[in-house]
Design an enzyme around this catalytic site. Structure first.
Site, PDB file in Angstrom:
ATOM      1  N   CYS A   1       0.816  -1.224   0.000  1.00 29.96           N
ATOM      2  CA  CYS A   1       0.000   0.000   0.000  1.00 29.96           C
ATOM      3  C   CYS A   1       0.848   1.271   0.000  1.00 29.96           C
ATOM      4  O   CYS A   1       0.365   2.348  -0.341  1.00 29.96           O
ATOM      5  CB  CYS A   1      -0.927   0.008   1.208  1.00 29.96           C
ATOM      6  SG  CYS A   1      -1.898  -1.484   1.330  1.00 29.96           S
TER       7      CYS A   1
ATOM      8  N   HIS B   1      -3.805   6.633   2.727  1.00 25.51           N
ATOM      9  CA  HIS B   1      -4.147   5.319   2.208  1.00 25.51           C
ATOM     10  C   HIS B   1      -5.478   4.907   2.842  1.00 25.51           C
ATOM     11  O   HIS B   1      -5.765   5.285   3.983  1.00 25.51           O
ATOM     12  CB  HIS B   1      -3.065   4.290   2.536  1.00 25.51           C
ATOM     13  CG  HIS B   1      -3.457   2.922   2.100  1.00 25.51           C
ATOM     14  ND1 HIS B   1      -3.775   2.647   0.787  1.00 25.51           N
ATOM     15  CD2 HIS B   1      -3.638   1.768   2.780  1.00 25.51           C
ATOM     16  CE1 HIS B   1      -4.117   1.390   0.696  1.00 25.51           C
ATOM     17  NE2 HIS B   1      -4.053   0.822   1.887  1.00 25.51           N
TER      18      HIS B   1
ATOM     19  N   ASN C   1     -10.004  -0.972  -0.413  1.00 28.12           N
ATOM     20  CA  ASN C   1      -8.547  -0.829  -0.335  1.00 28.12           C
ATOM     21  C   ASN C   1      -7.918  -1.335  -1.638  1.00 28.12           C
ATOM     22  O   ASN C   1      -7.940  -2.526  -1.911  1.00 28.12           O
ATOM     23  CB  ASN C   1      -8.038  -1.635   0.871  1.00 28.12           C
ATOM     24  CG  ASN C   1      -6.523  -1.615   1.009  1.00 28.12           C
ATOM     25  OD1 ASN C   1      -5.817  -1.045   0.182  1.00 28.12           O
ATOM     26  ND2 ASN C   1      -6.033  -2.245   2.062  1.00 28.12           N
TER      27      ASN C   1
HETATM   28  N1  ACO Z   1     -18.309  -9.796   8.527  1.00 27.82           N
HETATM   29  C1  ACO Z   1     -18.760 -10.076   9.755  1.00 27.82           C
HETATM   30  N2  ACO Z   1     -17.961 -10.369  10.783  1.00 27.82           N
HETATM   31  C2  ACO Z   1     -16.638 -10.387  10.553  1.00 27.82           C
HETATM   32  C3  ACO Z   1     -16.088 -10.103   9.275  1.00 27.82           C
HETATM   33  C4  ACO Z   1     -16.987  -9.814   8.245  1.00 27.82           C
HETATM   34  N3  ACO Z   1     -16.584  -9.529   6.990  1.00 27.82           N
HETATM   35  N4  ACO Z   1     -14.748 -10.206   9.356  1.00 27.82           N
HETATM   36  C5  ACO Z   1     -14.453 -10.525  10.623  1.00 27.82           C
HETATM   37  N5  ACO Z   1     -15.580 -10.638  11.351  1.00 27.82           N
HETATM   38  C6  ACO Z   1     -15.735 -10.981  12.762  1.00 27.82           C
HETATM   39  C7  ACO Z   1     -14.566 -11.796  13.287  1.00 27.82           C
HETATM   40  O1  ACO Z   1     -14.743 -13.162  12.998  1.00 27.82           O
HETATM   41  C8  ACO Z   1     -14.647 -11.503  14.760  1.00 27.82           C
HETATM   42  O2  ACO Z   1     -15.666 -12.288  15.324  1.00 27.82           O
HETATM   43  P1  ACO Z   1     -15.500 -12.904  16.811  1.00 27.82           P
HETATM   44  O3  ACO Z   1     -15.403 -11.717  17.721  1.00 27.82           O
HETATM   45  O4  ACO Z   1     -16.741 -13.696  16.966  1.00 27.82           O
HETATM   46  O5  ACO Z   1     -14.234 -13.720  16.765  1.00 27.82           O
HETATM   47  C9  ACO Z   1     -15.116 -10.047  14.800  1.00 27.82           C
HETATM   48  O6  ACO Z   1     -15.712  -9.781  13.531  1.00 27.82           O
HETATM   49  C10 ACO Z   1     -13.999  -9.054  15.057  1.00 27.82           C
HETATM   50  O7  ACO Z   1     -12.913  -9.386  14.203  1.00 27.82           O
HETATM   51  P2  ACO Z   1     -11.617  -8.489  14.117  1.00 27.82           P
HETATM   52  O8  ACO Z   1     -10.674  -9.069  13.105  1.00 27.82           O
HETATM   53  O9  ACO Z   1     -11.080  -8.232  15.488  1.00 27.82           O
HETATM   54  O10 ACO Z   1     -12.264  -7.149  13.533  1.00 27.82           O
HETATM   55  P3  ACO Z   1     -11.630  -5.723  13.399  1.00 27.82           P
HETATM   56  O11 ACO Z   1     -12.444  -4.734  14.067  1.00 27.82           O
HETATM   57  O12 ACO Z   1     -10.148  -5.746  13.682  1.00 27.82           O
HETATM   58  O13 ACO Z   1     -11.809  -5.454  11.824  1.00 27.82           O
HETATM   59  C11 ACO Z   1     -10.441  -5.448   9.841  1.00 27.82           C
HETATM   60  C12 ACO Z   1     -11.178  -6.294  10.886  1.00 27.82           C
HETATM   61  C13 ACO Z   1     -11.454  -4.632   9.093  1.00 27.82           C
HETATM   62  C14 ACO Z   1      -9.694  -6.366   8.895  1.00 27.82           C
HETATM   63  C15 ACO Z   1      -9.428  -4.502  10.554  1.00 27.82           C
HETATM   64  O14 ACO Z   1      -8.677  -5.247  11.478  1.00 27.82           O
HETATM   65  C16 ACO Z   1      -8.490  -3.799   9.621  1.00 27.82           C
HETATM   66  O15 ACO Z   1      -8.883  -2.920   8.899  1.00 27.82           O
HETATM   67  N6  ACO Z   1      -7.176  -4.112   9.675  1.00 27.82           N
HETATM   68  C17 ACO Z   1      -6.145  -3.380   8.968  1.00 27.82           C
HETATM   69  C18 ACO Z   1      -6.108  -3.674   7.499  1.00 27.82           C
HETATM   70  C19 ACO Z   1      -4.936  -2.944   6.876  1.00 27.82           C
HETATM   71  O16 ACO Z   1      -4.625  -1.800   7.203  1.00 27.82           O
HETATM   72  N7  ACO Z   1      -4.199  -3.606   5.977  1.00 27.82           N
HETATM   73  C20 ACO Z   1      -2.981  -3.009   5.461  1.00 27.82           C
HETATM   74  C21 ACO Z   1      -3.066  -2.680   4.084  1.00 27.82           C
HETATM   75  S1  ACO Z   1      -3.438  -4.069   3.050  1.00 27.82           S
HETATM   76  C22 ACO Z   1      -2.047  -4.419   2.063  1.00 27.82           C
HETATM   77  O17 ACO Z   1      -0.962  -3.974   2.327  1.00 27.82           O
HETATM   78  C23 ACO Z   1      -2.200  -5.392   0.939  1.00 27.82           C
END
Ligand code: ACO
Length: 326
Positions: free
Chosen positions: A113, A253, A283
């Site tokens: 990214c 980003h 993203n």
């Molecule tokens: N729909 C419904 N529920 C979901 C989904 C979904 N799509 N995805 C995850 N959940 C659930 C999980 O299973 C979990 O359930 P549980 O509590 O029963 O175990 C709950 O939601 C919370 O999961 P988390 O992973 O803790 O959710 P979080 O709030 O962290 O959000 C996300 C996840 C959106 C991926 C976030 O962590 C994020 O944005 N991370 C950073 C991404 C990023 O910056 N990437 C870098 C760039 S990408 C690149 O370089 C290619």
């Protein structure tokens, strides 16, 4: 200061749109979860026969037209991508072929990214050093081709697209006023594409185990993204010798609206001065910043001499923040 002028920009996203409602039919998720946890409403998906370089070529043609230059005037092509058409030739070689420009050096940058921002620093530095007068810098990804459509933790996040900018030597007081760029390879395992390289060549087993798909420990990545984007934005502003009030527009980003909000708080930038595209594109990794920059310019949110802040974080980990005088 790294002096250069951006004389043209372009962007391209594939026609096909995948909405949150579409994803509700594919995995156990909801529009409500995706919207509140990420800010994404829809994303664009490349055709099966559409590769990363095809999208760069479209974005580059728009940038070349806007710059009103002959494509032969381009001295170097830099493509930032982690989803090249092929491991080799590089995506930039595919782009060079598509644009029909011969006898110039071209190369890819693999910084996920953060790739386009690395590209602006390197492209600008090559101009500053006298190596080139005109550089095409692009960011392009087809992340949806390495997405596991059964993994709801990642498949709702990504979209495809390409953006490009043409940098040119200038006597104007324009270019990078300040920047910071970083990497920490010791955290690479938190976001990676495990198979297909020399560490784990593609095989029947890697395909069976889904190791040719992107893997991410989302909440771990989230913590680092919030910390490092915020810190680097503050440091880039300091290095530029300006204050956050001097910034006309912040183009971060766009991986998650909550990461953006937190970066804004840390850097003292109001959300009203922050350009958001995550709702319509998701993203797009290296393509997010150049496509957003192009869109902001088309909306006339930036004019010559305005100061723009860019900040990105991605796989590697890599991160960077740049203060650009447009
Ligand atoms: N729909 C419904 N529920 C979901 C989904 C979904 N799509 N995805 C995850 N959940 C659930 C999980 O299973 C979990 O359930 P549980 O509590 O029963 O175990 C709950 O939601 C919370 O999961 P988390 O992973 O803790 O959710 P979080 O709030 O962290 O959000 C996300 C996840 C959106 C991926 C976030 O962590 C994020 O944005 N991370 C950073 C991404 C990023 O910056 N990437 C870098 C760039 S990408 C690149 O370089 C290619």
């Amino acid at each position: 200061m790294i002096r250069f002028e951006i004389i043209g920009t372009g962007g391209y996203v594939p026609k096909k749109i995948l909405t949150n409602a579409d994803l509700e039919k594919m995995v156990d998720t909801s529009d409500e979860w995706i919207t509140t946890r990420t800010g994404i409403k829809e994303r664009h998906i490349a055709r099966e026969d559409e590769a990363t370089s095809d999208m760069v070529i479209k974005a580059a043609e728009e940038a070349i037209n806007e710059a009103k230059i002959d494509r032969e005037e381009i001295d170097i092509v830099i493509v930032a991508t982690v989803t090249p058409d092929t491991a080799f030739p590089s995506a930039s070689c595919w782009v060079q072929k598509g644009l029909g420009i011969k006898n110039i050096p071209v190369f890819d940058i693999s910084a996920a990214c953060t790739g386009f921002l690395y590209g602006l620093i390197i492209g600008g530095s090559l101009i500053q050093a006298g190596t080139a007068r005109t550089v095409l810098v692009a960011g392009s990804e087809t992340l949806t081709k390495i997405t596991d459509w059964k993994d709801r933790g990642t498949c709702v996040l990504f979209g495809d697209g390409a953006g490009a900018a043409i940098l040119r030597k200038t006597e104007r007081d324009a270019g990078l006023l300040g920047y910071t760029w970083h990497a920490d390879g010791s955290l690479g395992h938190l976001l990676s594409l495990p198979a297909g390289g020399s560490r784990l060549p593609a095989s029947e087993t890697t395909v069976k185990e889904g190791l040719h798909f992107l893997k991410m420990q989302g909440n771990e990545v989230f913590k680092y993204a919030v910390r490092y984007m915020g810190e680097s934005a503050v440091n880039a502003i300091k290095k530029a010798g300006i204050t956050s009030e001097d910034i006309k527009l912040f183009i971060p980003h766009q991986a998650n609206i909550r990461i953006i909000q937190s970066t804004c708080e840390r850097a003292g930038i109001p959300m009203e001065k922050t350009y958001i595209t995550i709702d319509r594109y998701g993203n797009m990794s290296a393509a997010t910043i150049p496509v957003s920059f192009r869109d902001a310019l088309r909306e006339k949110l930036i004019k010559r001499d305005d100061i723009v802040l860019f900040s990105a974080f991605g796989a590697g980990f890599t991160w960077a923040s740049l203060v650009l005088k447009y």
